[in-house]
Write a protein that holds these residues in place. Structure first.
Motif, PDB file in Angstrom:
ATOM      1  N   VAL A  37       0.846  -1.192   0.000  1.00  0.00           N
ATOM      2  CA  VAL A  37       0.000   0.000   0.000  1.00  0.00           C
ATOM      3  C   VAL A  37       0.881   1.241   0.000  1.00  0.00           C
ATOM      4  CG1 VAL A  37      -1.812   1.275   1.213  1.00  0.00           C
ATOM      5  CG2 VAL A  37      -1.776  -1.230   1.306  1.00  0.00           C
ATOM      6  N   GLY A  38       0.694   2.093  -0.991  1.00  0.00           N
ATOM      7  CA  GLY A  38       1.392   3.365  -1.021  1.00  0.00           C
ATOM      8  C   GLY A  38       0.562   4.414  -0.313  1.00  0.00           C
ATOM      9  N   ALA A  39       0.949   4.748   0.906  1.00  0.00           N
ATOM     10  CA  ALA A  39       0.282   5.789   1.688  1.00  0.00           C
ATOM     11  C   ALA A  39       1.298   6.879   1.988  1.00  0.00           C
ATOM     12  CB  ALA A  39      -0.286   5.195   2.984  1.00  0.00           C
ATOM     13  N   ASP A  40       2.114   7.178   0.988  1.00  0.00           N
ATOM     14  CA  ASP A  40       3.285   8.030   1.185  1.00  0.00           C
ATOM     15  C   ASP A  40       3.156   9.406   0.531  1.00  0.00           C
ATOM     16  OD1 ASP A  40       3.277   6.476  -1.132  1.00  0.00           O
ATOM     17  OD2 ASP A  40       5.446   6.271  -1.233  1.00  0.00           O
ATOM     18  N   GLY A  41       1.942   9.927   0.464  1.00  0.00           N
ATOM     19  CA  GLY A  41       1.739  11.327   0.143  1.00  0.00           C
ATOM     20  C   GLY A  41       1.821  11.683  -1.328  1.00  0.00           C
ATOM     21  N   ARG A  42       1.770  12.993  -1.575  1.00  0.00           N
ATOM     22  CA  ARG A  42       1.706  13.489  -2.955  1.00  0.00           C
ATOM     23  C   ARG A  42       2.929  13.097  -3.777  1.00  0.00           C
ATOM     24  NH1 ARG A  42       1.387  19.409  -2.698  1.00  0.00           N
ATOM     25  NH2 ARG A  42       2.198  19.175  -0.587  1.00  0.00           N
ATOM     26  N   ASP A  43       4.088  13.032  -3.153  1.00  0.00           N
ATOM     27  CA  ASP A  43       5.301  12.633  -3.850  1.00  0.00           C
ATOM     28  C   ASP A  43       5.553  11.133  -3.658  1.00  0.00           C
ATOM     29  OD1 ASP A  43       5.800  15.260  -4.709  1.00  0.00           O
ATOM     30  OD2 ASP A  43       6.744  15.750  -2.794  1.00  0.00           O
ATOM     31  N   SER A  44       4.513  10.362  -3.811  1.00  0.00           N
ATOM     32  CA  SER A  44       4.539   8.940  -3.484  1.00  0.00           C
ATOM     33  C   SER A  44       5.595   8.168  -4.258  1.00  0.00           C
ATOM     34  CB  SER A  44       3.159   8.334  -3.769  1.00  0.00           C
ATOM     35  OG  SER A  44       3.195   6.932  -3.699  1.00  0.00           O
ATOM     36  N   THR A  45       6.456   7.478  -3.523  1.00  0.00           N
ATOM     37  CA  THR A  45       7.436   6.582  -4.121  1.00  0.00           C
ATOM     38  C   THR A  45       6.744   5.393  -4.767  1.00  0.00           C
ATOM     39  OG1 THR A  45       9.168   7.212  -2.559  1.00  0.00           O
ATOM     40  CG2 THR A  45       9.401   5.078  -3.636  1.00  0.00           C
ATOM     41  N   VAL A  46       5.734   4.840  -4.105  1.00  0.00           N
ATOM     42  CA  VAL A  46       5.028   3.686  -4.649  1.00  0.00           C
ATOM     43  C   VAL A  46       4.324   4.053  -5.950  1.00  0.00           C
ATOM     44  CG1 VAL A  46       3.207   1.979  -4.234  1.00  0.00           C
ATOM     45  CG2 VAL A  46       4.771   2.622  -2.381  1.00  0.00           C
ATOM     46  N   ALA A  47       3.708   5.228  -5.994  1.00  0.00           N
ATOM     47  CA  ALA A  47       3.045   5.662  -7.229  1.00  0.00           C
ATOM     48  C   ALA A  47       4.050   5.789  -8.363  1.00  0.00           C
ATOM     49  CB  ALA A  47       2.334   6.988  -6.991  1.00  0.00           C
ATOM     50  N   ALA A  48       5.210   6.377  -8.069  1.00  0.00           N
ATOM     51  CA  ALA A  48       6.220   6.561  -9.109  1.00  0.00           C
ATOM     52  C   ALA A  48       6.764   5.219  -9.590  1.00  0.00           C
ATOM     53  CB  ALA A  48       7.346   7.439  -8.587  1.00  0.00           C
ATOM     54  N   LEU A  49       7.042   4.318  -8.652  1.00  0.00           N
ATOM     55  CA  LEU A  49       7.624   3.028  -9.021  1.00  0.00           C
ATOM     56  C   LEU A  49       6.634   2.137  -9.766  1.00  0.00           C
ATOM     57  CD1 LEU A  49       9.565   2.236  -5.714  1.00  0.00           C
ATOM     58  CD2 LEU A  49      10.576   2.880  -7.922  1.00  0.00           C
ATOM     59  N   SER A  50       5.355   2.298  -9.470  1.00  0.00           N
ATOM     60  CA  SER A  50       4.339   1.474 -10.125  1.00  0.00           C
ATOM     61  C   SER A  50       3.911   2.038 -11.471  1.00  0.00           C
ATOM     62  CB  SER A  50       3.113   1.329  -9.216  1.00  0.00           C
ATOM     63  OG  SER A  50       2.490   2.595  -9.038  1.00  0.00           O
ATOM     64  N   GLY A  51       4.301   3.295 -11.765  1.00  0.00           N
ATOM     65  CA  GLY A  51       3.893   3.919 -13.017  1.00  0.00           C
ATOM     66  C   GLY A  51       2.474   4.424 -13.006  1.00  0.00           C
ATOM     67  N   SER A  52       1.897   4.635 -11.836  1.00  0.00           N
ATOM     68  CA  SER A  52       0.516   5.114 -11.735  1.00  0.00           C
ATOM     69  C   SER A  52       0.385   6.498 -12.365  1.00  0.00           C
ATOM     70  CB  SER A  52       0.094   5.169 -10.263  1.00  0.00           C
ATOM     71  OG  SER A  52      -1.186   5.754 -10.135  1.00  0.00           O
ATOM     72  N   ARG A  53      -0.586   6.639 -13.267  1.00  0.00           N
ATOM     73  CA  ARG A  53      -0.770   7.895 -13.982  1.00  0.00           C
ATOM     74  C   ARG A  53      -1.750   8.812 -13.249  1.00  0.00           C
ATOM     75  NH1 ARG A  53      -2.905   5.600 -19.508  1.00  0.00           N
ATOM     76  NH2 ARG A  53      -3.946   4.244 -17.989  1.00  0.00           N
ATOM     77  N   GLN A  54      -1.559  10.103 -13.424  1.00  0.00           N
ATOM     78  CA  GLN A  54      -2.493  11.094 -12.896  1.00  0.00           C
ATOM     79  C   GLN A  54      -3.608  11.355 -13.904  1.00  0.00           C
ATOM     80  OE1 GLN A  54      -0.534  14.714 -11.822  1.00  0.00           O
ATOM     81  NE2 GLN A  54       0.498  13.849 -10.049  1.00  0.00           N
ATOM     82  N   TYR A  55      -4.784  11.707 -13.369  1.00  0.00           N
ATOM     83  CA  TYR A  55      -5.891  12.151 -14.215  1.00  0.00           C
ATOM     84  C   TYR A  55      -6.783  13.079 -13.399  1.00  0.00           C
ATOM     85  CZ  TYR A  55      -8.061   8.048 -11.943  1.00  0.00           C
ATOM     86  OH  TYR A  55      -8.500   7.124 -11.032  1.00  0.00           O
ATOM     87  N   HIS A  56      -7.762  13.710 -14.073  1.00  0.00           N
ATOM     88  CA  HIS A  56      -8.583  14.743 -13.439  1.00  0.00           C
ATOM     89  C   HIS A  56      -7.692  15.786 -12.750  1.00  0.00           C
ATOM     90  CE1 HIS A  56     -11.670  12.015 -14.413  1.00  0.00           C
ATOM     91  NE2 HIS A  56     -11.883  11.450 -13.252  1.00  0.00           N
TER      92      HIS A  56
END
Length: 491
Positions: free
Chosen positions: A166-185
Motif C-alpha cells: 500500500v502506497g500511503a506516502d503522500g503526494r510525492d509517493s514513491t510507490v506511485a512513481a515506481l508502479s507507473g501510476s498515472r495522474q488524471y482529473h
C-alpha cells in the motif's frame, strides 16, 4: 542470503504499508486489529510536523474515537469545536456544527505533530510492525506482480515481502512513481494558502471555526490544540508581490479584514512560523495494480480550500480495510478485484468533492448563485446540509438542488435588467457545463502526459499504464497555468 548490495534480510507480511502518516498508520491500525501481519514503513526517524491545514470534521473525530484516541487527544490539548461562523459573499451566519449519533465533536484543529504520533501508537498497539528510518527504493516483483519492496534501513539493503503493498506516502509517493501510476482529473491550483498559529487568544464561550469567503478573499480561523489559534489566509491575485516582500504583515492585514478573527487576535501573540502551499495541483492517480494500491494523498489530492485531506485519508483507510477483510488469505486475483473496486469507489465518491474544492479555491469570487442558495437555506432554518457538505456527509446536489437554484435566481431572471439576466444565465450555463464535463471525466478520464504533450483519453492506445506521470490538466474554469512544483513557506 547475500545479494550484490550486501546482506538481504527477508521479512514476510500480509500487507506492507509505505508511509506512517494519517492514512498509513490508520490503515495499519485497522488491518492489524483484524489479526493481519502488517508492516508500516517510513523513511523518517519519527513522525512530527508535516504540511497540513490540520482541520478535522465530525466524521474524522468519530473515526479517531473508534480507534480509541479521543481521551488521548483531549489529554494532548485538542479542543472540539462546537460552532461555525460562515460567510460566503453577503451571506453570513453563526450556527452549531451538526453531529450525528456516534459523533464526539463537530470539528477540531489538531496539528500533525500532535495527531500523527497518536495514530502511530494506535497502529503499534494493534500489532502493526512500525519501522521508521526505512526508505523504499524499489518494488519487488515476480511475474509482473508486486510481491514486496526493496528497502534500506541504517544503510543496509533488504527485502520485505507481502501479499499487498500500500502506497500511503503522500503526494510525492514513491510507490506511485515506481508502479507507473498515472495522474488524471488534474486541476491546477489557482490560489496559494498561508497559515500560522497564535497564543493568548480570546476564543469566547463557544469554540468556533471561522470560514469566510468573499470577493477574492478566503480566510479561516479557530481554536487549535494546546491553547493555540489557527489563522489561514489566501492572497488575492494582485497581492503576490506584497506577500513576497512582507509575508507576516500581509497575513496579519488579511486577518484584520475578517471581523471574528480580528476580535479573537486582540492581545494575542504569534506562536509559530508561517506555513504555506502554492504551485500545487489537485489530481487522481490510478489506484491499483497487481499487488499494489494507493491510499490518501498518494492516490488523490484536492485543493486545500475545503480542508479535507485528513478526513479523506481516514475514510479511505476505513473503506479499504473493510473491503480487504479476509481477502488477503485468498487468491491474488481476489485481492486485485478488491483493490480495483476500491479505486472505482474512490473515484465515484470524491469526484464531486474534487470539483467542489476547486470551485472554492478558484481565483476571484465564487459563483454568485451559491451564497444566495445558502442564504435562503439559512433563513429557512435548513443550513445543516451545507455544513454536512463540508464533512462530505452530503452531496453537492443535496445543497444545490434544481429547485433551490431556480428559487435563488428567479428574482434576477424575472425582475433584473437585461444585462443582469444575461449575466445570470451565463453563470448558470457555465456551472452546468462544468458539472457535465466533470461527470463525463469520471467515465472517461483524461490522463496526464509528458510536458508539452496533449492529454489523451482513457480508452486510447497511447494510455499505456507504463506512461510516466507528469503535470497536465483537466481544463479549469479560468484556464489557469500548468501546475508546477509545490512550495512550502516556513520563515
Amino acid at each position: 542470503m547475500t545479494g550484490a548490495a550486501g546482506p538481504v534480510h527477508r521479512n514476510t507480511f500480509d500487507v506492507i504499508v509505505v508511509g506512517a502518516r494519517c492514512s498509513g498508520s490508520a490503515l495499519g491500525a485497522l488491518l492489524a486489529g483484524r489479526g493481519l501481519r502488517v508492516a508500516v514503513l517510513d523513511r523518517v526517524a519519527a513522525v512530527g510536523y508535516t504540511l497540513s491545514s490540520n482541520i478535522l470534521q465530525a466524521d474524522s473525530l468519530a473515526f479517531l474515537d473508534r480507534l480509541g484516541l479521543t481521551e488521548r487527544l483531549r489529554a494532548a490539548g485538542a479542543v472540539p469545536l462546537t460552532h461555525i461562523d460562515m460567510r460566503l459573499e453577503d451571506t453570513a451566519f453563526v450556527a452549531a456544527l451538526p453531529q450525528r449519533p456516534g459523533d464526539v465533536g463537530g470539528a477540531a484543529c489538531i496539528r500533525r505533530e500532535v495527531l500523527d504520533p497518536l495514530l502511530v501508537e494506535a497502529a503499534r498497539e494493534a500489532g502493526a510492525d512500525l519501522r521508521f528510518g526505512t526508505r523504499v527504493t524499489g518494488l519487488l516483483t515476480e511475474a509482473g506482480r508486486v510481491v514486496g519492496v526493496h528497502a534500506v534501513s541504517g544503510g543496509t539493503p533488504h527485502e520485505l515481502r507481502a501479499r499487498l503493498v500500500v502506497g500511503a506516502d503522500g503526494r510525492d509517493s514513491t510507490v506511485a512513481a515506481l508502479s507507473g501510476s498515472r495522474q488524471y482529473h488534474v486541476i491546477p491550483g489557482e490560489r496559494s494558502y498561508y497559515w500560522m498559529y497564535f497564543k493568548g487568544v480570546d476564543t469566547g464561550p463557544d469554540p468556533t471555526f471561522v470560514f469566510h469567503r468573499w470577493g477574492d478573499r478566503h480566510l479561516l480561523g479557530g481554536p487549535a490544540d494546546n491553547g493555540l489559534y489557527i489563522v489561514g489566509v489566501s492572497p488575492r491575485r494582485h497581492e503576490s508581490e506584497a506577500f513576497r516582500k512582507d509575508l507576516e504583515g500581509s497575513v496579519l492585514a488579511h486577518a484584520a479584514s475578517c471581523a471574528p478573527i480580528a476580535r479573537a487576535l486582540r492581545g494575542a501573540e504569534r506562536a509559530t512560523r508561517i506555513y504555506g502551499i502554492r504551485r500545487f495541483s489537485g489530481y487522481f492517480r490510478e489506484a491499483s495494480g497487481p499487488g499494489w494500491v494507493l491510499l490518501g494523498d498518494a492516490g488523490h489530492f484536492k485543493d486545500p480550500a475545503g480542508g479535507r485531506g485528513i478526513g479523506d485519508a481516514f475514510d479511505q483507510a476505513q473503506h479499504l480495510a473493510t473491503a480487504l477483510g479476509k481477502t488477503l488469505h485468498g487468491s491474488d486475483a481476489g485481492i486485485d478485484r478488491v483493490t480495483a473496486a476500491f479505486g472505482r469507489w474512490r473515484d465515484r465518491t470524491y469526484a464531486e468533492y474534487h470539483g467542489l474544492a476547486a470551485d472554492l479555491g478558484v481565483a476571484g469570487p465564487i459563483a454568485a448563485v451559491v451564497p444566495r442558495v445558502i442564504g435562503r437555506m439559512h433563513a429557512a432554518g435548513d443550513v445543516d446540509p451545507v455544513l454536512h457538505l463540508l464533512s462530505h456527509r452530503a452531496s453537492v446536489l443535496d445543497v444545490l438542488t434544481p429547485g433551490r437554484v431556480l428559487g435563488a435566481t428567479g428574482r434576477v431572471l424575472i425582475r433584473g435588467s437585461r444585462r443582469g439576466r444575461r449575466a445570470e444565465l451565463t453563470e448558470l450555463g457555465a456551472l452546468a457545463a462544468t458539472e457535465l464535463r466533470r461527470r463525463r471525466a469520471v467515465r472517461r478520464p483524461v490522463y496526464a502526459r509528458a510536458p508539452g504533450v496533449e492529454p489523451v483519453g482513457g480508452d486510447g492506445a497511447a494510455s499505456s499504464p507504463s506512461a510516466t506521470p507528469s503535470p497536465s490538466a483537466t481544463p479549469s474554469p479560468s484556464g489557469a497555468r500548468r501546475p508546477g512544483r509545490t512550495e512550502q513557506v516556513q520563515p
